[in-house]
Design a protein around this motif. Structure first.
Motif, PDB file in Angstrom:
ATOM      1  N   ASP A 363     -18.827   5.902 -13.302  1.00 42.29           N
ATOM      2  CA  ASP A 363     -18.783   5.345 -11.943  1.00 42.29           C
ATOM      3  C   ASP A 363     -18.507   3.848 -11.994  1.00 42.29           C
ATOM      4  O   ASP A 363     -17.760   3.303 -11.181  1.00 42.29           O
ATOM      5  N   ASP A 364     -19.117   3.203 -12.976  1.00 38.07           N
ATOM      6  CA  ASP A 364     -18.944   1.758 -13.098  1.00 38.07           C
ATOM      7  C   ASP A 364     -17.483   1.415 -13.400  1.00 38.07           C
ATOM      8  O   ASP A 364     -16.923   0.448 -12.857  1.00 38.07           O
ATOM      9  N   GLU A 365     -16.854   2.215 -14.226  1.00 33.83           N
ATOM     10  CA  GLU A 365     -15.437   1.967 -14.553  1.00 33.83           C
ATOM     11  C   GLU A 365     -14.549   2.173 -13.321  1.00 33.83           C
ATOM     12  O   GLU A 365     -13.600   1.423 -13.090  1.00 33.83           O
ATOM     13  N   ILE A 366     -14.907   3.159 -12.516  1.00 31.32           N
ATOM     14  CA  ILE A 366     -14.139   3.381 -11.275  1.00 31.32           C
ATOM     15  C   ILE A 366     -14.321   2.178 -10.341  1.00 31.32           C
ATOM     16  O   ILE A 366     -13.373   1.699  -9.726  1.00 31.32           O
ATOM     17  N   TYR A 370     -11.537  -0.364  -8.406  1.00 29.75           N
ATOM     18  CA  TYR A 370     -11.473  -0.772  -6.997  1.00 29.75           C
ATOM     19  C   TYR A 370     -11.632  -2.286  -6.850  1.00 29.75           C
ATOM     20  O   TYR A 370     -11.036  -2.895  -5.965  1.00 29.75           O
ATOM     21  N   SER A 371     -12.404  -2.872  -7.738  1.00 29.15           N
ATOM     22  CA  SER A 371     -12.562  -4.325  -7.649  1.00 29.15           C
ATOM     23  C   SER A 371     -11.239  -5.017  -8.023  1.00 29.15           C
ATOM     24  O   SER A 371     -10.846  -6.001  -7.384  1.00 29.15           O
ATOM     25  N   LEU A 372     -10.534  -4.487  -9.021  1.00 29.94           N
ATOM     26  CA  LEU A 372      -9.216  -5.060  -9.359  1.00 29.94           C
ATOM     27  C   LEU A 372      -8.250  -4.891  -8.186  1.00 29.94           C
ATOM     28  O   LEU A 372      -7.484  -5.804  -7.864  1.00 29.94           O
ATOM     29  N   ILE A 373      -8.330  -3.740  -7.530  1.00 32.01           N
ATOM     30  CA  ILE A 373      -7.450  -3.517  -6.370  1.00 32.01           C
ATOM     31  C   ILE A 373      -7.739  -4.567  -5.289  1.00 32.01           C
ATOM     32  O   ILE A 373      -6.826  -5.127  -4.684  1.00 32.01           O
ATOM     33  N   GLU A 374      -9.018  -4.851  -5.070  1.00 35.08           N
ATOM     34  CA  GLU A 374      -9.371  -5.870  -4.065  1.00 35.08           C
ATOM     35  C   GLU A 374      -8.779  -7.226  -4.449  1.00 35.08           C
ATOM     36  O   GLU A 374      -8.224  -7.932  -3.609  1.00 35.08           O
ATOM     37  N   GLN A 375      -8.889  -7.571  -5.716  1.00 32.06           N
ATOM     38  CA  GLN A 375      -8.357  -8.878  -6.157  1.00 32.06           C
ATOM     39  C   GLN A 375      -6.837  -8.929  -5.984  1.00 32.06           C
ATOM     40  O   GLN A 375      -6.291  -9.918  -5.507  1.00 32.06           O
ATOM     41  N   ILE A 376      -6.196  -7.842  -6.350  1.00 29.20           N
ATOM     42  CA  ILE A 376      -4.735  -7.785  -6.232  1.00 29.20           C
ATOM     43  C   ILE A 376      -4.318  -7.815  -4.759  1.00 29.20           C
ATOM     44  O   ILE A 376      -3.312  -8.435  -4.392  1.00 29.20           O
TER      45      ILE A 376
END
Ligand code: B12
Length: 451
Positions: A363-366, A370-376
């Motif tokens: 779950d943490d890896e998922i 999503y956090s990378l998607i937010e940054q992008i």
């Protein structure tokens, strides 16, 4: 001349319908079939007609057969795994086979290349041709027309009860791309207003194969020898298409358009020199940009100047462990963000795809994805993002891992026909995961809404 042409055998090539994801707006020309048709016509072996199930409704298939079947020496059908294409292929094959004097039905394409034997066993399949069709299809037509044994046809496999016929190996060498017989399609029907590229955009494929090792990808299994058109030949084709069909943009759907960075920069140079004013978009691996930096090639400024509007890139995950150990992407999440920032800084729209639901992904890896998607997503211009659910594709290393973790794979062609990767298919993906992936799929959608 007309009499001569009439006496030539006819090859019917079929691209069965792919049931698009709901948010796919566009149509793609069936390059698989154009690459098969080209040598048949160039060598004067046969005439060719194409039925593109993405353009014509299935109800037109019986009438199409009425028109062409009496001259046909074979029907070649292309199939990929998923998207219900196999189901449509089998439905069409069944209609054809009911006709008296139906010629052999021969299947090829990505699904055949990974599950040849299973496909060949199906009662509606007379033979499969494994590997690239550029050499095997002409050899098959030659065998049919000149009464040669199927055993001479490279890549052929035919299974009829206890009887098996096998041709010699068909090397994964491709080539002979470009200069396609466009007249076999109504090209105008494939031109679309693409808000991310240009109002009259057409798709194009200029290479086959890939050099990277992403563990979920079919290219890894297929191991096609990478083969690409030269920049000049590509531009000849594009200038011709622009001339004939008044296109203003081109979207390349190569597995990776930038494998040869020199080809990309040469394309930009020649395009400017020849004053070809097309906007364009292409697929890229993040490592291509890192390589171009190492080689001190100003790739991004060159392509931005040359009219590149959008780059499609698989980033796959925001977790460094998943990138390194599961996908083998050869890139870290920090490098991915850096590359995406560089693309945005050059005014190019980035379109990034991600995958969630890998075997054993935590779950943490998922969350990291999503956090990378937010940054992008905070970049300007705001990139498109698409989150796929991990789909175990046969033949790939991750397919075997998925089987070990309880994924139940179809075991017959019939069962693959009803298999849809769009839905959750692995025991460890639930509806919540699906809903979140869809919510993070954010595209520039409406045709005509953009530049
Ligand atoms: C365009 C495209 C699509 C279009 C299809 C429409 C069209 N007209 O092509 C669309 C967008 C609809 C599509 C959808 C999907 N696609 Co797609 N798509 C492609 C793409 C980018 C280009 C296809 C192409 O034109 N290639 C160029 C031609 C020349 O190569 P080719 O098709 O492989 O054909 C050669 C051989 O396979 C063989 N051959 C092909 N057909 C035949 C037929 C005969 C008779 C013979 C003898 C030989 C033969 O000879 C050809 C010449 O060498 C490829 C990747 C790629 N670059 O190839 C993926 C690819 C085909 N897609 C793939 C997948 C998985 C999908 C999806 C299922 C993914 C998903 N997320 O669900 C979806 C389908 C459904 C859905 N739910 O949306 C996989 C297929 C893997 C597999 N095991 O089948 C590929 C290979 C991408 C990948 N690397 O994973 N796709």
């Amino acid at each position: 001349m007309t009499a001569l042409l009439r006496s030539r055998p006819l090859v019917i090539l079929v691209y069965p319908q792919v049931e698009h994801e709901k948010d796919y707006l566009y149509h793609w020309m069936p390059f698989s079939l154009l690459t098969l048709a080209k040598p048949l016509l160039d060598d004067g072996l046969a005439d060719v007609v194409i039925f593109d199930g993405n353009q014509r409704p299935a109800q037109e298939w019986p009438g199409f057969l009425d028109e062409h079947l009496d001259r046909a020496c074979c029907i070649g059908i292309s199939i990929m795994t998923g998207g219900a294409q196999i189901r449509h292929a089998l439905d069409m094959a069944a209609v054809a086979q009911e006709r008296p004097g139906c010629p052999p039905l021969v299947f090829g394409g990505p699904h055949v290349n990974v599950l040849a034997e299973q496909t060949a066993r199906h009662e509606l399949v007379d033979a499969v041709l494994i590997g690239p069709g550029q050499a095997s299809m002409p050899a098959f037509v030659d065998a049919e027309v000149n009464g040669r044994s199927w055993e001479t046809v490279p890549g052929l496999l035919a299974i009829d009860g206890p009887r098996t016929i096998r041709g010699p190996a068909n090397p994964p060498k491709t080539g002979n791309l470009g200069g396609y017989p466009w007249h076999l399609l109504t090209v105008a029907d494939y031109i679309r207003d693409d808000p991310t590229v240009a109002p009259r955009t057409l798709n194009y494929v200029s290479s086959q194969g890939c050099v990277y090792k992403c563990q979920f990808c079919y290219e890894l299994t297929y191991q096609r020898k990478y083969s690409a058109m030269e920049a000049g030949a590509m531009l000849d084709d594009l200038a011709d298409l622009a001339d004939r069909y008044d296109i203003s943009g081109v979207k390349f759907y190569d597995a990776d358009w930038f494998v040869k960075i020199g080809r990309a920069t040469e394309f930009c140079r020649l395009k400017a020199e020849r004053n070809i004013a097309l906007a364009w978009a292409a697929s890229i691996n993040p490592n291509d940009i890192l390589r171009s930096r190492k080689q001190k090639l100003d790739l991004l400024p060159a392509i931005a100047d040359s009219g590149c509007r959008r780059l499609l890139m698989g980033i796959e995950s925001g977790s460094d462990r998943v990138l390194r150990e599961v996908v083998r992407k050869d890139i870290s999440s920090a490098q991915a963000l850096d590359v995406a920032s560089d693309i945005a800084a050059h005014g190019i729209l980035g379109a990034y795809t991600f995958i969630v639901g890998f075997p054993d992904e935590t779950d943490d890896e998922i969350e990291q994805t999503y956090s990378l998607i937010e940054q992008i997503s905070a970049l300007d211009p705001r990139p498109e993002t698409r989150v796929h659910l991990f789909g175990p594709f046969p033949g790939t290393p991750l397919f075997d891992q998925a089987l070990e973790r309880g994924f139940a794979a179809p075991t017959t062609l019939e069962a693959w026909a009803n298999f849809d990767y769009y839905d959750s298919q692995t025991p460890w993906t639930g509806t919540e995961m699906v809903a979140r992936a869809r919510a993070y799929t954010r595209l520039v959608k409406a045709p005509g809404a953009g530049r």
